[in-house]
Design an enzyme around this catalytic site. Sequence first.
Site, mmCIF file in Angstrom:
data_model
loop_
_atom_site.group_PDB
_atom_site.id
_atom_site.type_symbol
_atom_site.label_atom_id
_atom_site.label_comp_id
_atom_site.label_asym_id
_atom_site.label_seq_id
_atom_site.Cartn_x
_atom_site.Cartn_y
_atom_site.Cartn_z
ATOM 1 N N HIS A 19 1.369 20.299 -7.988
ATOM 2 C CA HIS A 19 1.955 19.377 -7.010
ATOM 3 C C HIS A 19 3.482 19.432 -7.032
ATOM 4 C CE1 HIS A 19 0.384 16.684 -4.097
ATOM 5 N NE2 HIS A 19 0.458 15.548 -4.750
ATOM 6 N N ASN A 63 3.684 10.293 -3.089
ATOM 7 C CA ASN A 63 3.161 9.542 -1.948
ATOM 8 C C ASN A 63 4.186 8.655 -1.255
ATOM 9 O OD1 ASN A 63 0.828 10.791 -2.701
ATOM 10 N ND2 ASN A 63 -0.235 8.940 -3.336
ATOM 11 N N ASP A 86 3.557 21.698 -1.738
ATOM 12 C CA ASP A 86 2.330 22.418 -2.057
ATOM 13 C C ASP A 86 1.334 22.251 -0.919
ATOM 14 O OD1 ASP A 86 2.249 19.581 -3.075
ATOM 15 O OD2 ASP A 86 0.146 20.099 -3.375
ATOM 16 N N ASN A 107 -0.155 13.538 1.309
ATOM 17 C CA ASN A 107 0.393 12.181 1.338
ATOM 18 C C ASN A 107 1.919 12.132 1.323
ATOM 19 O OD1 ASN A 107 -2.080 10.850 1.545
ATOM 20 N ND2 ASN A 107 -2.402 10.970 -0.657
#
Length: 181
Positions: A19, A63, A86, A107
């Site tokens: 991530h 997020n 990513d 997100n």
Amino acid sequence: MTLVAGLGNIGKEYENTRHNVGFMLIDTMLKDGGFNSVSSGKFQGELFKKGSLLLLKPSTFMNLSGNSLKAVNDFYKPDNIIVIHDDLDLPFGTVRFKRGGSSGGHNGIKSIDNLIGNDYDRVRIGIGRGNNSVISYVLGEFIDDEKDRLKDVLAHCKNAVLELISCGDITQISSKFTLKA
């Protein structure tokens, strides 16, 4: 002025996770030197400046990345924004470029789109889709076979981003720098 934001999660435990490829690319770009830290609490992230180039690593966790981008965007009012992130839907090592479009379920991108719209360039770095749950996979570290290839992918992306900054044409960059796994 151009703002390049690499998405990721803060903290040592996330440093080498899938991530965090956006953070990894910002770190790769910072190695060229000459950047000054202009970080401030109001930007909610690590912000670096060199001439008319801003590099951002939001400290809001993935997020809520839009909060950091909005703060920097409102203060500096960059002409161009490039977001690096990513992408689970692309095989590992694939690199794609696009302007706008949907979040694809990401997100961090949803957060940005909700706060500043989606009129920005994106560098999508494929991390593949493992057999684990999505959360376990994206928060997992790259396996040894992927680590060597990742260095090449990040170097390739750095060159693409630098050329995108100078030419401003995402279609041209996509034609020249798209990588297939």
